[in-house]
Scaffold this motif. Sequence first.
Motif, short mmCIF file in Angstrom:
data_model
loop_
_atom_site.label_atom_id
_atom_site.label_comp_id
_atom_site.label_asym_id
_atom_site.label_seq_id
_atom_site.Cartn_x
_atom_site.Cartn_y
_atom_site.Cartn_z
N UNK A 1 -6.59 9.09 -9.96
CA UNK A 1 -6.57 8.88 -11.41
C UNK A 1 -5.15 8.60 -11.91
N UNK A 2 -4.18 9.35 -11.42
CA UNK A 2 -2.79 9.17 -11.85
C UNK A 2 -2.28 7.79 -11.43
N UNK A 3 -2.64 7.37 -10.21
CA UNK A 3 -2.20 6.05 -9.73
C UNK A 3 -2.71 4.94 -10.63
N UNK A 4 -3.96 5.01 -11.02
CA UNK A 4 -4.51 3.98 -11.90
C UNK A 4 -3.84 4.01 -13.26
N UNK B 1 0.85 -1.17 0.00
CA UNK B 1 0.00 0.00 0.00
C UNK B 1 0.89 1.23 0.00
N UNK B 2 0.83 1.98 -1.08
CA UNK B 2 1.56 3.24 -1.16
C UNK B 2 0.56 4.35 -0.86
N UNK B 3 0.93 5.22 0.04
CA UNK B 3 0.06 6.33 0.43
C UNK B 3 0.70 7.64 -0.02
N UNK B 4 -0.09 8.44 -0.71
CA UNK B 4 0.34 9.78 -1.10
C UNK B 4 -0.41 10.79 -0.24
N UNK B 5 0.33 11.57 0.53
CA UNK B 5 -0.25 12.66 1.32
C UNK B 5 -0.33 13.87 0.39
N UNK C 1 1.99 19.71 -4.51
CA UNK C 1 2.97 18.63 -4.60
C UNK C 1 4.26 18.97 -3.87
N UNK C 2 4.55 20.25 -3.71
CA UNK C 2 5.74 20.65 -2.96
C UNK C 2 5.62 20.26 -1.49
N UNK C 3 4.38 20.11 -1.01
CA UNK C 3 4.15 19.68 0.37
C UNK C 3 3.80 18.19 0.46
N UNK D 1 7.17 3.25 -8.17
CA UNK D 1 5.81 3.76 -8.35
C UNK D 1 5.61 5.05 -7.58
N UNK D 2 6.05 5.08 -6.32
CA UNK D 2 5.86 6.27 -5.49
C UNK D 2 6.52 7.49 -6.12
N UNK D 3 7.72 7.31 -6.66
CA UNK D 3 8.42 8.43 -7.31
C UNK D 3 7.65 8.90 -8.54
N UNK D 4 7.20 7.97 -9.35
CA UNK D 4 6.46 8.32 -10.57
C UNK D 4 5.13 9.00 -10.22
N UNK D 5 4.51 8.53 -9.16
CA UNK D 5 3.23 9.09 -8.72
C UNK D 5 3.38 10.56 -8.35
#
Length: 400
Positions: free
Chosen positions: A333-336, A209-213, A382-384, A366-370
Amino acid sequence: MSAPVRWFVPGRIEVLGKHTDYAGGRTLVAAVDRGVTTTCTPVDGDGVIASSSAVPGELHLAAGTDPHLPAGHWGGYVQAVIDRLTDNFGPLAPCRLDVSSDLPLASGMSSSSALVSSVVLATADANGLTGSARWRRNVADEADLAQYLACFENGMSFKELAGAAGVGTFGGSEDHTAMVASRAGQLGQFRFCPIRLEKRVGFPADLALVVAVSGVAAEKTGAARDLYNRASLSTREILRLWNGATGRDDAVLANALEADPGAVELHSLVSGDDYLTRRLDHFLAESERIIPAATDALGSGDLEGFGAAVDESQEVAGSLLGNQVPQTVALARIARALGAVASCSFGAGFGGSVWAAVPGADAGVFADSWLRGYRAEFPVEAARATTLITAPGPSARRLD
């Protein structure tokens, strides 16, 4: 109290179940491997000295005494715990509370609930409350514990344990259930009011599970708290209309659906109010149809079906519930598009985080690309933004 006591309470990921728990609906949840640790140490003197690794300085708190802290200050949550425990069990021994956390704040991973719960468990344990007859009579199992922990936030009474002001959010007990009733490597499908486990389903061991804050804070203060509470209070309004029209005394929306399975009468009662209609439709979709479909698909190894159910949850969160912001919509959407098995926003909404299920071996790339994809659309937020990689973990526990 004779020696320091430490408790760790994990954060949680709400895989599915946006704003369903307090209306008696379903959620699909997991604890994570990050959380809040509170150490309770006896001291001489009076009251409670509280410190946080994230904030310089100390707070000096006492039951029944307003510390005059800004709204949303972490010390206000500690004060609410001290007041409630004192009201329910009597005076607490003087102590020092040291709080540390590796959960991202205001991210939707329930850092505030983990804070409250860890302070409750450490303080109650250190004061011998958890071994008392009063505690055992009222908090007999995991479901009782989750419900009681939630009451420290929503201010409600629980069995013999009288309510208090809480922290001002009218939520349910989903977060606390995930925190105290999870199992490593599994998702739990729970139903609420009362809390009961419907089933557990294994999360594939080769997925992470990758979480993007998102960088948009999911604060439960100010205007954001008002929006959160509107989503909660609207289910009460639907129920008020239902009970008034039928003469029933149902406690939550799910009880009304037992008497009106197709929601025909419920829809007729709210037909003149667009917001209430959408709120009802969201509950029906998320709790009654999407979550069972997602759990069944995951249990049978149908990852495509699981992803499709999660996609629908994300869509109705925006179109019906209305708790999404453009940033969380874009992250899912980007993740999918990057090949995630499934991706969805979670938490109270109006900001916060998005999870994505991806092969564990590819999680870092994946996390970096996301983040790069997100940065192209929302450079300021995205800066935060940050990412973390986790997996379903075990529940709250005392640390020796």
